[in-house]
Write a protein that holds these residues in place. Structure first.
Motif, mmCIF file in Angstrom:
data_model
loop_
_atom_site.group_PDB
_atom_site.id
_atom_site.type_symbol
_atom_site.label_atom_id
_atom_site.label_comp_id
_atom_site.label_asym_id
_atom_site.label_seq_id
_atom_site.Cartn_x
_atom_site.Cartn_y
_atom_site.Cartn_z
ATOM 1 N N MET A 71 0.925 -0.720 -0.108
ATOM 2 C CA MET A 71 0.346 0.066 0.022
ATOM 3 C C MET A 71 1.230 1.416 -0.019
ATOM 4 N N ARG A 72 0.610 2.901 -0.805
ATOM 5 C CA ARG A 72 1.010 3.553 -0.351
ATOM 6 C C ARG A 72 0.152 4.324 -0.438
ATOM 7 N N ILE A 73 1.416 5.536 0.442
ATOM 8 C CA ILE A 73 0.952 6.368 1.254
ATOM 9 C C ILE A 73 1.164 7.812 0.991
ATOM 10 N N ALA A 74 0.208 8.838 0.356
ATOM 11 C CA ALA A 74 0.984 10.196 -0.080
ATOM 12 C C ALA A 74 1.271 10.900 1.670
ATOM 13 N N MET A 75 2.468 11.338 2.262
ATOM 14 C CA MET A 75 2.323 12.731 3.072
ATOM 15 C C MET A 75 2.969 13.980 2.463
ATOM 16 N N THR A 76 2.225 14.831 3.116
ATOM 17 C CA THR A 76 2.686 16.235 2.754
ATOM 18 C C THR A 76 3.395 16.989 3.853
ATOM 19 N N MET A 77 4.862 17.635 3.419
ATOM 20 C CA MET A 77 5.456 17.179 4.496
ATOM 21 C C MET A 77 6.287 18.548 4.431
ATOM 22 N N ASP A 78 6.661 19.431 5.752
ATOM 23 C CA ASP A 78 7.398 20.315 6.247
ATOM 24 C C ASP A 78 8.639 20.400 5.332
ATOM 25 N N GLY A 79 9.486 19.010 5.769
ATOM 26 C CA GLY A 79 11.250 19.052 5.737
ATOM 27 C C GLY A 79 11.275 17.099 4.919
ATOM 28 N N ASN A 80 11.802 16.451 4.166
ATOM 29 C CA ASN A 80 11.618 15.456 3.032
ATOM 30 C C ASN A 80 12.515 14.221 4.257
ATOM 31 N N ALA A 81 11.965 14.522 5.176
ATOM 32 C CA ALA A 81 12.098 13.054 6.614
ATOM 33 C C ALA A 81 10.808 12.112 6.896
ATOM 34 N N LEU A 82 10.776 11.202 7.437
ATOM 35 C CA LEU A 82 9.571 10.794 7.871
ATOM 36 C C LEU A 82 9.804 11.306 9.588
ATOM 37 N N GLU A 83 10.943 11.907 9.908
ATOM 38 C CA GLU A 83 10.874 13.105 11.525
ATOM 39 C C GLU A 83 10.321 14.187 11.154
ATOM 40 N N SER A 84 10.061 14.587 10.172
ATOM 41 C CA SER A 84 10.382 16.197 9.267
ATOM 42 C C SER A 84 8.438 16.306 10.397
ATOM 43 N N ALA A 85 7.746 17.129 10.439
ATOM 44 C CA ALA A 85 6.631 17.409 10.764
ATOM 45 C C ALA A 85 5.378 16.787 10.109
ATOM 46 N N VAL A 86 4.440 16.759 9.752
ATOM 47 C CA VAL A 86 3.356 16.626 8.637
ATOM 48 C C VAL A 86 3.242 18.070 8.776
ATOM 49 N N SER A 87 2.435 18.644 6.985
ATOM 50 C CA SER A 87 2.180 20.085 7.337
ATOM 51 C C SER A 87 0.856 20.292 7.827
ATOM 52 N N SER A 88 0.857 21.527 8.180
ATOM 53 C CA SER A 88 -0.416 22.046 8.686
ATOM 54 C C SER A 88 -1.621 21.734 7.762
ATOM 55 N N LYS A 89 -1.308 22.423 6.612
ATOM 56 C CA LYS A 89 -2.365 22.550 5.506
ATOM 57 C C LYS A 89 -1.715 21.926 4.185
ATOM 58 N N PHE A 90 -2.602 21.233 3.581
ATOM 59 C CA PHE A 90 -2.338 20.489 1.765
ATOM 60 C C PHE A 90 -1.771 21.114 0.823
ATOM 61 N N ASP A 91 -2.009 22.635 0.969
ATOM 62 C CA ASP A 91 -1.712 23.552 -0.053
ATOM 63 C C ASP A 91 -0.660 24.439 0.081
ATOM 64 N N ALA A 92 -0.028 24.427 0.832
ATOM 65 C CA ALA A 92 1.420 24.955 1.743
ATOM 66 C C ALA A 92 1.896 23.825 1.995
ATOM 67 N N SER A 93 2.336 22.815 1.943
ATOM 68 C CA SER A 93 3.326 21.631 1.762
ATOM 69 C C SER A 93 4.829 22.410 1.672
ATOM 70 N N SER A 94 5.756 21.802 1.991
ATOM 71 C CA SER A 94 7.106 22.105 1.568
ATOM 72 C C SER A 94 7.349 20.583 0.418
ATOM 73 N N TYR A 95 7.284 19.379 0.810
ATOM 74 C CA TYR A 95 7.117 18.173 0.397
ATOM 75 C C TYR A 95 6.652 17.360 0.307
ATOM 76 N N LEU A 96 7.154 16.357 -1.029
ATOM 77 C CA LEU A 96 5.728 14.934 -0.929
ATOM 78 C C LEU A 96 6.244 14.142 -0.850
ATOM 79 N N LEU A 97 6.267 12.685 0.204
ATOM 80 C CA LEU A 97 7.046 12.085 0.238
ATOM 81 C C LEU A 97 5.608 10.593 0.603
ATOM 82 N N VAL A 98 6.387 9.472 -1.046
ATOM 83 C CA VAL A 98 4.773 8.073 -1.034
ATOM 84 C C VAL A 98 6.126 7.136 -0.177
ATOM 85 N N ILE A 99 5.257 6.545 0.591
ATOM 86 C CA ILE A 99 5.656 6.095 1.647
ATOM 87 C C ILE A 99 4.980 4.331 1.138
ATOM 88 N N ARG A 100 5.982 3.211 0.972
ATOM 89 C CA ARG A 100 5.216 1.816 0.669
ATOM 90 C C ARG A 100 5.501 1.032 2.382
#
Length: 120
Positions: free
Chosen positions: A1-30
């Protein structure tokens, strides 16, 4: 299963963005391996283009923050992606909460627990 995450940084330790529309990074996780499949810096695209990109990547869900764009929310909902509210968590924490089925769902554009229209 793949999950998309809108993030403030480019690592899993980064915070999830507070707004979909203003996120800095998109991570796709298996999720089977909790492995990052893709990292993309989000620049110069609209919320609707981001939503379509997530759909095109064959993600089954998204962990994100609130939506400012109703059309982006509708694209994801109409494509059947499960929308999780990850604000206040790191990516790794949000994934663990999702696995435990305790990460809240984003059921409607307003972000409340009530279902609206046919978006579940």
């Amino acid at each position: 299963m793949r999950i998309a995450m809108t993030m403030d940084g480019n690592a899993l330790e980064s915070a999830v963005s507070s707004k979909f529309d203003a996120s800095s990074y998109l991570l796709v996780i298996r999720c089977s391996e909790i492995a990052i499949e893709a990292i993309e810096k989000i620049e110069g695209i609209t919320a609707e283009q981001l939503a379509q990109k997530i759909i095109d990547l064959n993600c089954e869900g998204i962990i994100t923050g609130n939506f400012k764009s109703q059309p982006a929310f509708d694209l994801l909902a109409d494509a059947g992606l499960t929308r999780f509210q990850g604000v206040g968590h790191s990516g790794r924490e949000a994934l663990e909460l999702m696995k435990q089925r305790t990460l809240p769902l984003i059921r409607n554009f307003a972000g409340t627990e009530r279902c609206s229209d046919d978006h579940h």
